[in-house]
Design a protein around this motif. Structure first.
Motif, PDB file in Angstrom:
ATOM      1  N   UNK A  16      35.952  32.654  37.813  1.00 47.28           N
ATOM      2  CA  UNK A  16      35.441  33.328  36.608  1.00 47.28           C
ATOM      3  C   UNK A  16      35.684  34.830  36.676  1.00 47.28           C
ATOM      4  N   UNK A  17      35.397  35.428  37.829  1.00 39.91           N
ATOM      5  CA  UNK A  17      35.583  36.866  37.980  1.00 39.91           C
ATOM      6  C   UNK A  17      37.055  37.249  37.971  1.00 39.91           C
ATOM      7  N   UNK A  18      37.881  36.500  38.672  1.00 43.37           N
ATOM      8  CA  UNK A  18      39.307  36.810  38.703  1.00 43.37           C
ATOM      9  C   UNK A  18      39.911  36.730  37.309  1.00 43.37           C
ATOM     10  N   UNK A  19      39.464  35.764  36.517  1.00 42.06           N
ATOM     11  CA  UNK A  19      39.948  35.663  35.143  1.00 42.06           C
ATOM     12  C   UNK A  19      39.463  36.840  34.300  1.00 42.06           C
ATOM     13  N   UNK A  20      38.189  37.194  34.472  1.00 41.42           N
ATOM     14  CA  UNK A  20      37.618  38.292  33.697  1.00 41.42           C
ATOM     15  C   UNK A  20      38.303  39.617  34.017  1.00 41.42           C
ATOM     16  N   UNK A  21      38.757  39.780  35.269  1.00 46.17           N
ATOM     17  CA  UNK A  21      39.401  41.020  35.687  1.00 46.17           C
ATOM     18  C   UNK A  21      40.917  40.969  35.538  1.00 46.17           C
ATOM     19  N   UNK A  22      41.417  39.862  35.022  1.00 41.88           N
ATOM     20  CA  UNK A  22      42.841  39.760  34.729  1.00 41.88           C
ATOM     21  C   UNK A  22      43.738  39.568  35.930  1.00 41.88           C
TER      22      UNK A  22
END
Length: 236
Positions: free
Chosen positions: A125-131
């Protein structure tokens, strides 16, 4: 008025017989603020950050973070506090080269007691949110400096900390990567994350903080609001 996340009251730190690294510092940082701590080398900036992080203890005064009296914690309690209440970002990333990006991000959650599956989902989730989700299965050595710092930020956020502390987060980056990290931190603060940054980088302070604190010879000498994203050159 928003709730204080950080409250320092008359905090001092002296090492051996030398002059105080920090002298009776009083500081309040409220929920949702982004604060830059500025000052010359040896002024006490990193000492202040270490006291907030529970990596050091004051000789006098009190340090309260997210309702926890940090200055009174023992070693084990300090470790739990860092895992659950704060996220730490360092100049040189401190990623584990033998773990993938996703595993690096998930590790603090697992150390805090989260099962592997939920920890990996939070990391994704975080990796996706941070691109940077395209790098989830890569190893840190294959990434640029800016990408590794983004991974370090994701790792720091995995346990949903009340406070994100960053010590010279652009110090090892080129200008373009530093700008990217500044935009990332500004975006996180825009979403409500409370952030404190120790930096010599005026561009970073201008881009992602709304208040600056200047420290000289261990003393908090002034506090300025950032107006229209500008910080005085004197704060470097």
């Amino acid at each position: 008025m928003t709730t204080p996340v950080i409250e320092l009251r008359a905090v001092s730190r002296r090492y051996d017989d030398g002059p105080p690294a920090l002298h009776e510092a009083t500081l309040t940082v409220r929920t949702g603020e982004a604060v830059a701590i500025l000052g010359p080398s040896g002024s006490g900036k990193s000492t202040l950050l270490n006291l907030i992080a529970g990596l050091d203890r004051p000789n006098g005064g009190t340090v309260t973070v997210d309702g926890v009296r940090v200055d009174g914690l023992g070693e084990a309690a300090s470790a739990r506090y860092r895992r659950t209440r704060i996220g730490l970002v360092f100049q040189f990333f401190n990623l584990l080269d033998d773990l993938t990006v996703a595993d690096n991000v998930a590790l603090p959650a697992q150390l805090a007691g989260t099962a592997r599956g939920p920890a990996r989902r939070r990391a994704a989730e975080l990796l996706a949110a941070l691109g940077i989700d395209r790098h989830a299965d890569a190893y840190p050595g294959k990434l640029s400096g800016g990408e590794r710092q983004c991974v370090a930020v994701a790792r720091a956020l995995v346990n949903r900390p009340a406070l994100l502390l960053a010590d010279e987060p652009t110090g090892a980056l080129d200008t373009a990567s530093g700008e990217d990290v500044g935009k990332l931190l500004a975006g996180l603060n825009g979403e409500g994350q409370t952030i404190v940054i120790v930096t010599h980088d005026l561009a970073l302070a201008r881009s992602c903080t709304n208040r600056t604190i200047r420290i000289v010879d261990g003393r908090v000498s002034e506090e300025d609001a950032v107006v229209d994203g500008r910080v005085s050159e004197d704060d470097a």
